[in-house]
Design an enzyme around this catalytic site. Structure first.
Site, PDB file in Angstrom:
ATOM      1  CB  CYS A   1      -3.162   4.941  -1.946  1.00  0.00           C
ATOM      2  SG  CYS A   1      -2.925   3.183  -1.692  1.00  0.00           S
TER       3      CYS A   1
ATOM      4  CB  CYS B   1      -2.717   2.958  -4.906  1.00  0.00           C
ATOM      5  SG  CYS B   1      -4.021   2.616  -3.714  1.00  0.00           S
TER       6      CYS B   1
END
Length: 102
Positions: free
Chosen positions: A30, A33
């Site tokens: 991600c 993230c």
């Protein structure tokens, strides 16, 4: 203190802490993230009065489901074992710190 990798085996001991807990739900693949992760690490180092944990949703789907995590990154703040704040999506450090002031 650095961030703790949280899994279903150590979650209860973290949840029952008398300190506020910041949980970072993430996945290695991600992009957002990866932007939030260093900020969470900084907070872990700068705020010894807060337990900071990271939960990989790919490895711990039960914990992600328990907290209703549908998109990542999701940040959750626990106090006395209860969710007091939750936000999905990348946030700047100042907003993450504000989440802890509930």
């Amino acid at each position: 203190m650095s961030a703790i990798k949280i899994n279903k085996d150590n979650f209860e001991s973290v949840k029952s802490s008398d300190k506020p807990v910041l949980l970072d739900f993430y996945a290695d693949w991600c992009g957002p993230c990866r932007m939030v992760s260093p900020l969470v690490d900084q907070i872990a180092d700068e705020k010894p009065d807060v337990i900071v944990g990271k939960i990989n949703v790919d490895n711990e789907p039960e914990l992600a489901q328990m907290f209703g995590v549908f998109s990542i990154p999701t940040l959750v703040v626990l106090k006395d074992g209860k969710v007091v704040n939750k936000s999905a999506g990348a946030r700047p450090k100042a907003q993450i710190l504000e989440m802890l002031n509930v």
